[in-house]
Design a protein around this motif. Structure first.
Motif, mmCIF file in Angstrom:
data_model
loop_
_atom_site.group_PDB
_atom_site.id
_atom_site.type_symbol
_atom_site.label_atom_id
_atom_site.label_comp_id
_atom_site.label_asym_id
_atom_site.label_seq_id
_atom_site.Cartn_x
_atom_site.Cartn_y
_atom_site.Cartn_z
ATOM 1 N N THR A 180 12.899 2.190 8.323
ATOM 2 C CA THR A 180 12.674 3.102 7.206
ATOM 3 C C THR A 180 11.611 2.512 6.289
ATOM 4 O OG1 THR A 180 14.973 3.839 7.275
ATOM 5 C CG2 THR A 180 13.747 4.278 5.253
ATOM 6 N N ALA A 181 10.555 3.271 6.021
ATOM 7 C CA ALA A 181 9.511 2.815 5.107
ATOM 8 C C ALA A 181 9.930 3.107 3.674
ATOM 9 C CB ALA A 181 8.188 3.509 5.425
ATOM 10 N N GLU A 239 7.315 4.795 13.390
ATOM 11 C CA GLU A 239 7.428 5.547 14.637
ATOM 12 C C GLU A 239 7.738 4.628 15.816
ATOM 13 O OE1 GLU A 239 3.832 7.737 15.039
ATOM 14 O OE2 GLU A 239 4.266 9.093 13.360
ATOM 15 N N ARG A 282 0.804 -1.222 0.000
ATOM 16 C CA ARG A 282 0.000 0.000 0.000
ATOM 17 C C ARG A 282 0.838 1.274 0.000
ATOM 18 N NH1 ARG A 282 -3.310 -0.292 5.026
ATOM 19 N NH2 ARG A 282 -1.517 -1.486 5.794
ATOM 20 N N GLY A 283 2.151 1.137 0.135
ATOM 21 C CA GLY A 283 3.009 2.309 0.060
ATOM 22 C C GLY A 283 3.541 2.758 1.401
ATOM 23 N N PRO A 284 4.683 3.470 1.388
ATOM 24 C CA PRO A 284 5.352 3.865 2.634
ATOM 25 C C PRO A 284 4.486 4.685 3.584
ATOM 26 C CG PRO A 284 6.809 4.162 0.746
ATOM 27 C CD PRO A 284 5.462 3.828 0.191
ATOM 28 N N ASP A 285 3.592 5.510 3.063
ATOM 29 C CA ASP A 285 2.787 6.356 3.941
ATOM 30 C C ASP A 285 1.914 5.554 4.895
ATOM 31 O OD1 ASP A 285 3.842 8.637 2.855
ATOM 32 O OD2 ASP A 285 2.126 9.081 1.547
ATOM 33 N N THR A 286 1.590 4.328 4.537
ATOM 34 C CA THR A 286 0.726 3.503 5.395
ATOM 35 C C THR A 286 1.521 2.817 6.501
ATOM 36 O OG1 THR A 286 0.953 1.518 4.017
ATOM 37 C CG2 THR A 286 -0.785 3.082 3.426
ATOM 38 N N THR A 338 9.391 1.623 -0.763
ATOM 39 C CA THR A 338 8.582 0.832 -1.683
ATOM 40 C C THR A 338 9.191 -0.564 -1.790
ATOM 41 O OG1 THR A 338 9.860 1.416 -3.644
ATOM 42 C CG2 THR A 338 8.050 2.907 -3.004
ATOM 43 N N ARG A 365 3.521 4.456 8.725
ATOM 44 C CA ARG A 365 3.988 5.466 9.673
ATOM 45 C C ARG A 365 4.009 4.963 11.111
ATOM 46 N NH1 ARG A 365 0.794 10.816 7.335
ATOM 47 N NH2 ARG A 365 2.044 11.065 5.427
#
Length: 264
Positions: free
Chosen positions: A93-94, A88, A78-82, A96, A84
Motif C-alpha cells: 500500500t502506497a 502493482e 515524492r508521494g504515493p502516486d509515484t 505518505t 504505482r
C-alpha cells in the motif's frame, strides 16, 4: 528453531561464537551468489510493516516482505502516486511518510541520512505499542553534508534516533540491496550470510532479528546502539557477506576511527 543468537561483547572483549562457519552497500551493487527471490523461509506471524523510503533497500524489502505475506505500507519523498509500479508489482500500500507507521509493528527508516531531519514530526505516532524502528542509514559526508555530532564521534544511528524521537535498531546498513532478493537461505544452511544488528531495546532487537531470519539471513548482536559504530561505513563488517563467525570477527576487529576510504 530459534535464529542464530550470536553476539559481541563490549569493546576489546572476545566475541561469543555462534553458527558454523569497492562498491557501497545499501545500493544495488555486488554480484549475486544465488537467485531465488521467491523462495519462502521460516514464516513468523504476519504483521503490519511500514517502510519509509522506496530506494534500493526499501524497494527490495517491500518485495520480499510482501512476498512473505506481511501487510506492507511504503512511502517516499515524492508521494504515493509515484509508487504505482512498486504497488502493482508487490501488492503493498502506497502512503505518505506521515502515514507509514500507522498500526505498524515494525517501521523501516531507509532514507539518506542528511534527509532524516526533514521527515514529518511525530513520524512514529500511531505505531503499534512496542513497535521496533529499523534504521538502515549511513553517514556519507560527501552526500549528507557535514554533521558535527557524527564527526565528533556520535554513532550515526544514535543521531538518527535523536532526530525522529524514538529508539532505533540499526540493521541492513551494510547490506547490498540485491542480496535481500538473492542471498537468503533456509535457517541452518551452512555458510548462511549474517547481518549485524544493534540497539538498546532487547524486545525490539529480537523482533528485528526474527524478521531478518525469515528473510533468510542469520544475525549477530553488535550490542547496544552506542556500539553500532562497529557496523558503520569503513569498518570490516561493512559490506561483508560472511557467516556469523566471520561477522563476529569483523565486529571485534572494528576501530572507531574513520578510514580514508570512507572520507573519499
Amino acid at each position: 528453531m530459534p535464529a542464530c543468537t550470536a553476539s559481541i561483547r563490549p569493546r576489546h572483549a572476545e566475541p561469543i561464537r555462534c553458527g558454523r562457519n569497492s562498491r557501497r552497500p545499501n545500493a544495488v551493487g555486488g554480484p549475486a551468489r544465488r537467485s531465488h527471490p521467491t523462495q519462502q523461509h521460516r514464516k513468523v506471524e504476519s504483521m503490519k510493516i511500514g517502510i519509509i523510503g522506496a530506494g534500493n533497500i526499501g524497494g527490495n524489502l517491500t518485495r520480499r516482505l510482501t512476498g512473505l505475506g506481511h501487510d506492507v505500507s511504503v512511502a517516499n519523498s515524492r508521494g504515493p502516486d509515484t509508487l504505482r509500479a512498486l504497488v502493482e508489482e508487490t501488492g503493498a500500500t502506497a502512503v505518505t511518510a506521515a502515514q507509514a507507521a500507522r498500526d505498524a509493528r515494525i517501521i523501516v527508516v531507509t532514507v539518506p541520512l542528511g534527509r532524516v531531519p526533514d521527515l514529518p514530526s511525530g513520524l512514529i505516532d500511531g505505531a503499534a505499542p512496542g513497535a521496533a524502528v529499523i534504521d538502515t542509514g549511513n553517514y556519507y559526508p560527501q552526500r549528507d553534508g557535514h554533521i558535527a555530532a557524527i564527526e565528533d564521534g556520535m554513532p550515526e544511528s544514535r543521531w538518527t534516533e535523536l532526530q525522529i524521537g524514538h529508539p532505533v535498531i540499526k540493521a541492513f546498513n551494510g547490506t547490498y540491496a540485491q542480496d535481500i532478493l538473492d542471498r537468503g537461505l533456509p535457517q541452518g544452511t551452512p555458510g548462511r550470510q549474517a547481518l549485524p544488528v544493534s540497539g538498546d531495546d532487547p524486545a525490539a532487537k529480537q523482533a528485528v532479528r526474527e524478521l531478518i531470519s525469515e528473510l533468510g539471513f542469520d544475525t549477530v548482536d553488535t550490542g547496544v546502539l552506542d556500539e553500532s559504530w562497529r557496523q558503520q561505513p569503513g569498518t570490516p563488517v561493512y559490506g561483508n557477506r560472511g557467516d556469523a563467525d566471520t561477522i563476529l570477527k569483523a565486529l571485534a576487529d572494528a576501530s572507531p576511527g574513520r578510514t580514508a576510504e570512507w572520507r573519499a
